[in-house]
Motif scaffolding. Structure first.
Motif, mmCIF file in Angstrom:
data_model
loop_
_atom_site.group_PDB
_atom_site.id
_atom_site.type_symbol
_atom_site.label_atom_id
_atom_site.label_comp_id
_atom_site.label_asym_id
_atom_site.label_seq_id
_atom_site.Cartn_x
_atom_site.Cartn_y
_atom_site.Cartn_z
ATOM 1 N N SER A 53 0.860 -1.184 0.000
ATOM 2 C CA SER A 53 0.000 0.000 0.000
ATOM 3 C C SER A 53 0.891 1.227 0.000
ATOM 4 O O SER A 53 2.115 1.124 0.108
ATOM 5 C CB SER A 53 -0.913 -0.001 1.222
ATOM 6 N N ILE A 54 0.293 2.397 -0.064
ATOM 7 C CA ILE A 54 1.071 3.634 -0.065
ATOM 8 C C ILE A 54 1.873 3.803 1.222
ATOM 9 O O ILE A 54 2.909 4.446 1.238
ATOM 10 C CB ILE A 54 0.162 4.850 -0.337
ATOM 11 N N SER A 55 1.443 3.197 2.303
ATOM 12 C CA SER A 55 2.149 3.341 3.578
ATOM 13 C C SER A 55 3.337 2.398 3.728
ATOM 14 O O SER A 55 4.139 2.573 4.638
ATOM 15 C CB SER A 55 1.182 3.134 4.750
ATOM 16 N N ASN A 56 3.484 1.391 2.867
ATOM 17 C CA ASN A 56 4.616 0.478 3.011
ATOM 18 C C ASN A 56 5.351 0.195 1.698
ATOM 19 O O ASN A 56 6.241 -0.624 1.658
ATOM 20 C CB ASN A 56 4.173 -0.841 3.655
ATOM 21 N N HIS A 59 8.110 2.718 -3.400
ATOM 22 C CA HIS A 59 7.887 3.844 -4.308
ATOM 23 C C HIS A 59 6.401 3.922 -4.649
ATOM 24 O O HIS A 59 5.670 2.950 -4.479
ATOM 25 C CB HIS A 59 8.730 3.725 -5.578
ATOM 26 N N ILE A 60 5.989 5.097 -5.101
ATOM 27 C CA ILE A 60 4.617 5.262 -5.579
ATOM 28 C C ILE A 60 4.677 5.825 -6.989
ATOM 29 O O ILE A 60 5.633 6.506 -7.360
ATOM 30 C CB ILE A 60 3.774 6.198 -4.672
ATOM 31 N N ALA A 61 3.684 5.509 -7.777
ATOM 32 C CA ALA A 61 3.559 6.058 -9.126
ATOM 33 C C ALA A 61 2.294 6.911 -9.139
ATOM 34 O O ALA A 61 1.240 6.470 -8.696
ATOM 35 C CB ALA A 61 3.468 4.939 -10.151
ATOM 36 N N HIS A 62 2.443 8.138 -9.611
ATOM 37 C CA HIS A 62 1.310 9.058 -9.649
ATOM 38 C C HIS A 62 1.004 9.429 -11.093
ATOM 39 O O HIS A 62 1.893 9.866 -11.825
ATOM 40 C CB HIS A 62 1.622 10.317 -8.838
#
Length: 107
Positions: A53-56, A59-62
């Protein structure tokens, strides 16, 4: 401008206080901006992640759209995925640098 098949490898903007991009043209499937977690300890955690998830995530893709403005610390590692569309993705990137105010003598 990133044409079809182009991408930007993960990098930082050394010496910049803030960095960012204004998205002018963003065709569908033209690549998302990726932001990487700067905390290595979180990425190397010995505890298994059952659901990312975003909390773990490391990296994130936006997915940006035309008219979006993204601003982040210059030291934050980021990149852009490959443009898999048939059109150019156009963004205006910038860096902000902090310079101390200088005082001029009135003598």
């Amino acid at each position: 401008m990133n044409g079809p098949g182009h991408s930007n490898k993960a990098h930082i903007h050394s010496g910049s206080f803030l960095s960012g991009a204004y998205y002018v043209q963003v065709p569908e499937n033209s690549g998302n901006i990726e932001i990487y977690d700067p905390v290595i300890a979180r990425v190397a955690s010995p505890y298994p992640v059952r659901t990312e998830s975003i909390s773990n995530a490391n990296h994130i893709a936006h997915q940006c759209a035309a008219g979006d403005l993204v601003i982040f610390p210059g030291w934050l590692q980021h990149g852009v995925q490959m443009n898999e569309s048939d059109a150019d993705r156009i963004s205006i990137s910038f860096n902000m640098v902090h310079r101390p105010k200088t005082h001029q003598s009135t003598e």
